[in-house]
Scaffold this active site. Structure first.
Site, PDB file in Angstrom:
ATOM      1  N   CYS A 135       4.064   9.541   0.788  1.00  0.00           N
ATOM      2  CA  CYS A 135       2.721  10.038   0.509  1.00  0.00           C
ATOM      3  C   CYS A 135       2.762  10.912  -0.730  1.00  0.00           C
ATOM      4  O   CYS A 135       3.471  11.918  -0.771  1.00  0.00           O
ATOM      5  CB  CYS A 135       2.205  10.840   1.705  1.00  0.00           C
ATOM      6  SG  CYS A 135       0.627  11.630   1.369  1.00  0.00           S
ATOM      7  N   ASN A 154       9.448   4.385   3.786  1.00  0.00           N
ATOM      8  CA  ASN A 154       9.130   3.900   5.130  1.00  0.00           C
ATOM      9  C   ASN A 154      10.352   3.271   5.791  1.00  0.00           C
ATOM     10  O   ASN A 154      11.372   3.020   5.138  1.00  0.00           O
ATOM     11  CB  ASN A 154       8.065   2.801   5.036  1.00  0.00           C
ATOM     12  CG  ASN A 154       6.675   3.349   4.809  1.00  0.00           C
ATOM     13  OD1 ASN A 154       5.920   3.557   5.737  1.00  0.00           O
ATOM     14  ND2 ASN A 154       6.341   3.596   3.552  1.00  0.00           N
ATOM     15  N   ARG A 165       0.845  -1.211   0.000  1.00  0.00           N
ATOM     16  CA  ARG A 165       0.000   0.000   0.000  1.00  0.00           C
ATOM     17  C   ARG A 165       0.880   1.261   0.000  1.00  0.00           C
ATOM     18  O   ARG A 165       1.000   1.950  -0.997  1.00  0.00           O
ATOM     19  CB  ARG A 165      -0.942  -0.033   1.209  1.00  0.00           C
ATOM     20  CG  ARG A 165      -2.086   0.961   1.130  1.00  0.00           C
ATOM     21  CD  ARG A 165      -1.718   2.361   1.503  1.00  0.00           C
ATOM     22  NE  ARG A 165      -1.191   2.469   2.867  1.00  0.00           N
ATOM     23  CZ  ARG A 165      -0.629   3.570   3.344  1.00  0.00           C
ATOM     24  NH1 ARG A 165      -0.508   4.638   2.587  1.00  0.00           N
ATOM     25  NH2 ARG A 165      -0.145   3.592   4.575  1.00  0.00           N
ATOM     26  N   ASP A 166       1.523   1.552   1.109  1.00  0.00           N
ATOM     27  CA  ASP A 166       2.326   2.774   1.217  1.00  0.00           C
ATOM     28  C   ASP A 166       3.459   2.762   0.185  1.00  0.00           C
ATOM     29  O   ASP A 166       3.785   3.781  -0.432  1.00  0.00           O
ATOM     30  CB  ASP A 166       2.905   2.873   2.640  1.00  0.00           C
ATOM     31  CG  ASP A 166       3.225   4.301   3.059  1.00  0.00           C
ATOM     32  OD1 ASP A 166       3.601   5.112   2.204  1.00  0.00           O
ATOM     33  OD2 ASP A 166       3.117   4.594   4.259  1.00  0.00           O
ATOM     34  N   HIS A 193       3.874   4.411  12.947  1.00  0.00           N
ATOM     35  CA  HIS A 193       4.229   4.313  11.525  1.00  0.00           C
ATOM     36  C   HIS A 193       5.266   5.390  11.219  1.00  0.00           C
ATOM     37  O   HIS A 193       4.974   6.576  11.308  1.00  0.00           O
ATOM     38  CB  HIS A 193       2.926   4.531  10.731  1.00  0.00           C
ATOM     39  CG  HIS A 193       3.060   4.592   9.244  1.00  0.00           C
ATOM     40  ND1 HIS A 193       2.546   3.605   8.424  1.00  0.00           N
ATOM     41  CD2 HIS A 193       3.603   5.519   8.419  1.00  0.00           C
ATOM     42  CE1 HIS A 193       2.773   3.934   7.158  1.00  0.00           C
ATOM     43  NE2 HIS A 193       3.412   5.088   7.133  1.00  0.00           N
ATOM     44  N   HIS A 230       8.569   6.980   8.805  1.00  0.00           N
ATOM     45  CA  HIS A 230       9.282   7.028   7.533  1.00  0.00           C
ATOM     46  C   HIS A 230      10.757   7.289   7.807  1.00  0.00           C
ATOM     47  O   HIS A 230      11.121   7.902   8.804  1.00  0.00           O
ATOM     48  CB  HIS A 230       8.671   8.085   6.611  1.00  0.00           C
ATOM     49  CG  HIS A 230       7.419   7.596   5.944  1.00  0.00           C
ATOM     50  ND1 HIS A 230       7.337   7.331   4.601  1.00  0.00           N
ATOM     51  CD2 HIS A 230       6.217   7.265   6.464  1.00  0.00           C
ATOM     52  CE1 HIS A 230       6.125   6.878   4.314  1.00  0.00           C
ATOM     53  NE2 HIS A 230       5.414   6.829   5.431  1.00  0.00           N
TER      54      HIS A 230
HETATM   55 ZN    ZN Z   1       3.400   6.199   5.349  1.00  0.00          ZN
END
Ligand code: ZN
Length: 311
Positions: free
Chosen positions: A243, A252, A14-15, A210, A212
């Site tokens: 993002c 990440n 996803r990310d 979460h 990065h």
């Molecule tokens: Zn993220």
């Protein structure tokens, strides 16, 4: 199932992929997710139910989710930007969804085209959707507090704003709150201070962090979060990610390096490092030209290394 000390959610599909220019073919996504699950990762954020017109990478979200849900022993989650996304995720069989809510007003408008207040109202509608569902198959709804440690658009984000937003979202009845350093601004002292303050406000509702690795502090911030009591972390294979609506955001925390650090410290992740590196090989083959990060994948394991369970 192996016992786990720290829960890792792999957010690469996803990310990671939301910020990748090339479309990863659906079959390659499925093969990669299968390999990730086979490594023992307990959770995979498999896709985003964003409007595919905005991010073409997720045109195949339902198909990828359906595949991930066939894999044994792994929890499958998905990002949703709004109620419509939550309905699509639920229809695809997903049971754990994350709704991003920015602590920065500027990022909120850029990311979801809504004010922070409007996005909290969206969260309330999603919680109502959950409450209308039958018991066993109910959604679990997580509020993902974005830009909690700073924002490339707004700059500094006052900690009081973050704490207040965490309390507001927790009060909606969500299953959990996740706190995110969307743009890689956090440092370990800040992480320890903010997480402790949020914990004092909403307790164990703050479930996940979460980070990065934009400025190389990803692992240090993970360790600070653990020391502040967080037992669940997001990370992304090869450090992919960022993002698309936060200028300057990049990768990440690198899953392979995070697993290595935790296992070396005697904290069980349930992940087999050899198999994790096999999954990385599938990813690298499927995304030629993409930028892949990671130290463990270059250096290999130290001679005589033993994972936490064997220690
Ligand atoms: Zn993220």
């Amino acid at each position: 199932m192996p016992e786990i000390d720290i829960h890792i959610c792999e957010v690469g599909p996803r990310d990671g992929l939301q910020n990748t220019k090339t479309f990863m073919p659906t079959e390659a996504k499925k093969a990669w997710i299968s390999a990730l699950a086979a490594s023992g990762l307990p959770e995979i954020e498999a896709c985003s139910f964003v409007n595919p017109k905005l991010i073409a990478q997720f045109t195949d979200a339902a198909e990828v989710a359906a595949h991930a849900l066939t894999l044994p022993g792994v929890e499958v989650s998905a990002l949703v930007p709004n109620l419509k996304g939550a309905e699509r995720a639920a229809a695809a069989g997903i049971r754990r969804i994350i709704l991003p809510i920015s602590a920065s007003e500027a990022h909120s408008h850029s990311n979801v085209r809504k004010s922070v207040d409007e996005q909290v109202a969206e969260l309330e509608r999603i919680v109502a959707l959950r409450d209308g569902q039958a018991g066993a198959g109910r959604l679990r709804v997580v509020a993902g507090i974005s830009t909690a440690f700073g924002c490339t658009l707004q700059g500094a984000v006052p900690e009081a704003d973050v704490i207040r937003l965490c309390a507001r979202t927790a009060a909606t009845g969500v299953n959990g709150v996740s706190i995110a350093d969307t743009v890689g601004y956090a440092n370990p002292v800040q992480v320890r201070r903010l997480i402790s303050a949020v914990r004092a406000e909403i307790g164990l509702k703050l479930a996940t962090a979460h980070f990065h690795n934009t400025r190389g502090l990803g692992l240090a911030n993970c360790l600070a979060a653990i020391e502040a009591g967080v037992m669940s972390l997001d990370s992304s294979m090869a450090g992919l990610g960022g993002c698309p609506y936060a200028p300057g955001a990049s990768g990440n925390v690198i899953t392979e390096d995070l697993v290595f650090m935790l296992e070396a410290m005697g904290l069980r992740t349930g992940v087999n490092i050899g198999r994790l590196l096999e999954a990385r090989a599938i990813l690298e083959a499927a995304l030629p030209g993409a930028e892949f990060y990671g130290h463990l994948s270059k250096a290999g394991l130290p001679k005589g290394f033993r994972p936490a369970e064997a220690a």
